[in-house]
Write a protein that holds these residues in place. Sequence first.
Motif, PDB file in Angstrom:
ATOM      1  N   UNK A 164     -34.041   3.091 -16.093  1.00 33.97           N
ATOM      2  CA  UNK A 164     -33.478   4.144 -15.382  1.00 33.97           C
ATOM      3  C   UNK A 164     -32.565   5.167 -16.704  1.00 33.97           C
ATOM      4  N   UNK A 165     -33.276   4.932 -17.992  1.00 36.13           N
ATOM      5  CA  UNK A 165     -32.507   5.537 -18.848  1.00 36.13           C
ATOM      6  C   UNK A 165     -32.808   7.113 -19.141  1.00 36.13           C
ATOM      7  N   UNK A 166     -33.883   7.371 -18.401  1.00 35.11           N
ATOM      8  CA  UNK A 166     -34.436   8.733 -18.379  1.00 35.11           C
ATOM      9  C   UNK A 166     -34.748   9.310 -19.854  1.00 35.11           C
ATOM     10  N   UNK A 167     -35.502   8.546 -20.657  1.00 36.33           N
ATOM     11  CA  UNK A 167     -36.024   8.916 -21.924  1.00 36.33           C
ATOM     12  C   UNK A 167     -36.738  10.092 -21.612  1.00 36.33           C
ATOM     13  N   UNK A 168     -36.807  11.275 -22.216  1.00 38.66           N
ATOM     14  CA  UNK A 168     -37.441  12.423 -21.993  1.00 38.66           C
ATOM     15  C   UNK A 168     -37.504  13.209 -20.732  1.00 38.66           C
ATOM     16  N   UNK A 169     -36.424  12.641 -19.670  1.00 41.17           N
ATOM     17  CA  UNK A 169     -36.563  13.613 -18.527  1.00 41.17           C
ATOM     18  C   UNK A 169     -37.166  12.861 -17.524  1.00 41.17           C
ATOM     19  N   UNK A 170     -36.843  13.271 -16.142  1.00 43.50           N
ATOM     20  CA  UNK A 170     -37.501  12.548 -14.910  1.00 43.50           C
ATOM     21  C   UNK A 170     -38.951  12.649 -15.069  1.00 43.50           C
ATOM     22  N   UNK A 171     -39.790  13.804 -15.592  1.00 45.98           N
ATOM     23  CA  UNK A 171     -41.028  13.593 -15.736  1.00 45.98           C
ATOM     24  C   UNK A 171     -41.705  12.660 -16.236  1.00 45.98           C
ATOM     25  N   UNK A 172     -41.114  12.859 -17.516  1.00 43.64           N
ATOM     26  CA  UNK A 172     -41.917  11.748 -18.663  1.00 43.64           C
ATOM     27  C   UNK A 172     -41.440  10.290 -17.992  1.00 43.64           C
ATOM     28  N   UNK A 173     -40.257   9.936 -17.413  1.00 40.09           N
ATOM     29  CA  UNK A 173     -39.938   8.816 -17.056  1.00 40.09           C
ATOM     30  C   UNK A 173     -40.945   8.341 -15.851  1.00 40.09           C
ATOM     31  N   UNK A 174     -41.193   9.269 -15.218  1.00 38.62           N
ATOM     32  CA  UNK A 174     -41.957   8.972 -13.634  1.00 38.62           C
ATOM     33  C   UNK A 174     -43.416   8.615 -14.379  1.00 38.62           C
ATOM     34  N   UNK A 261     -39.894  -1.834  -9.584  1.00 35.73           N
ATOM     35  CA  UNK A 261     -40.601  -0.467 -10.197  1.00 35.73           C
ATOM     36  C   UNK A 261     -40.982   0.619  -9.446  1.00 35.73           C
ATOM     37  N   UNK A 262     -41.631   0.408  -8.393  1.00 35.60           N
ATOM     38  CA  UNK A 262     -42.118   1.276  -7.593  1.00 35.60           C
ATOM     39  C   UNK A 262     -40.943   2.120  -6.796  1.00 35.60           C
ATOM     40  N   UNK A 263     -40.101   1.159  -6.358  1.00 31.99           N
ATOM     41  CA  UNK A 263     -38.726   1.903  -5.816  1.00 31.99           C
ATOM     42  C   UNK A 263     -38.144   2.837  -6.670  1.00 31.99           C
ATOM     43  N   UNK A 264     -38.124   2.374  -7.879  1.00 27.07           N
ATOM     44  CA  UNK A 264     -37.221   3.172  -8.894  1.00 27.07           C
ATOM     45  C   UNK A 264     -38.191   4.642  -9.120  1.00 27.07           C
ATOM     46  N   UNK A 265     -39.353   4.385  -9.303  1.00 28.67           N
ATOM     47  CA  UNK A 265     -40.125   5.404  -9.356  1.00 28.67           C
ATOM     48  C   UNK A 265     -40.150   6.357  -8.182  1.00 28.67           C
ATOM     49  N   UNK A 266     -40.014   6.101  -6.923  1.00 31.29           N
ATOM     50  CA  UNK A 266     -39.914   6.741  -5.995  1.00 31.29           C
ATOM     51  C   UNK A 266     -38.246   7.620  -5.565  1.00 31.29           C
ATOM     52  N   UNK A 267     -37.446   7.003  -6.135  1.00 30.94           N
ATOM     53  CA  UNK A 267     -36.162   7.429  -6.315  1.00 30.94           C
ATOM     54  C   UNK A 267     -35.943   9.008  -6.507  1.00 30.94           C
ATOM     55  N   UNK A 268     -35.326   9.913  -5.689  1.00 28.83           N
ATOM     56  CA  UNK A 268     -35.045  11.197  -6.254  1.00 28.83           C
ATOM     57  C   UNK A 268     -34.331  11.326  -7.415  1.00 28.83           C
TER      58      UNK A 268
END
Length: 268
Positions: A164-174, A261-268
Motif C-alpha cells: 500500500x506504499x503507492x511507490x510511483x503512484x496508483x498506476x505503477x503500484x497496480x 494481493x488481488x484484493x488490494x489491486x482491485x481496491x479503488x
Amino acid sequence: MSTEMNPAWRYCGSQIKLWRTEAGVDREILAKEAGYGCEYVKSMENGRRKPTLRLLQIADQLCGAGGKIVAAQEYLKPEPHPQRSQEFMALEKDAIAVSSYEPLLVPGLLQAPEYATALISASSPPLDDETVQERVAGRLKRQEALSARTGVMFSFVMFEAALRSQVGGPEVMGRQLQHLLNVGELRNVLIQVLPFGRAYGVALRGAVALVETVDHERYAYVEGPETSTLYADADKVSALTRAHGMILMHALSPEDSAEFIRKVAQEP
C-alpha cells in the motif's frame, strides 16, 4: 559515497590534468573547446564532479592522447548496485536458498521495472540519470535468477504496508501488484503477506534477508536507509533466523497471500 571521496572520479580527473599539463593546454582552452566554464572543468579535474564523456573526448583530442583519456569512460560508469550491498549480492548469486522479509517495500528481486525506476529515482541525495538507469538494469538483471535458477528456493514475506506504499503512484503500484502475482506462479518462488495487526513487534524492526550457500554456510543481511550489515556470526544469524521464523508463522499462506494481493489491486 560523496563525490569528494570517489576514487575513480579523482583519478580520471588527475589524468586529464596531467595530460593537459604535459601537452601545454591551458584549462581555459580545454573549457572553451568543451563548452564548459573553467570552474566546472576544475571541479572535474579535482574529482569533485564526474568527468563527462565530452570533456574526455575534447581533452583526448587537444592533448593528442590517442584514445587513452577517452578509455577512462569505462571506469566512470556507475555500479549497478550500491557498494554496501555488493558483498551480499555475491552470496545471493550462488545461494541454494534465499529468504527475506520487507516491512515497507517490495523486495528488489520482485520489483517491476516501473516500480524499481520510481523507487531508485527518488533516492536522496538525488542520483544522476545514468546511475538510475544502471541500477534499474542491475536490479532487473539480478531478477533473472528467479526463472533461471529453478533449483533455488526463493521465499519472500512482505508486510501489508509494502503493498500500500503507492511507490510511483496508483498506476505503477497496480502493475507492481500484478507482477507479484505473475512471479508468484513460479514453482521455486513463495510470496507471503503479513497483514496489519499480526506480529507487530518483530514485524516493525526492519528488513532482513537470509541466505544459505552451496557449502551450507548461513548468512543474514540487514539493510537500512544509510547502513547495512552482513552477519556470519552463528549466534546473530540464528537470532535473525528465529525472528524471521516468527514472521513466517503469522504470515498468510502463499495461496491466501495471492488472494490478498488481488484484493488490494482491485481496491479503488
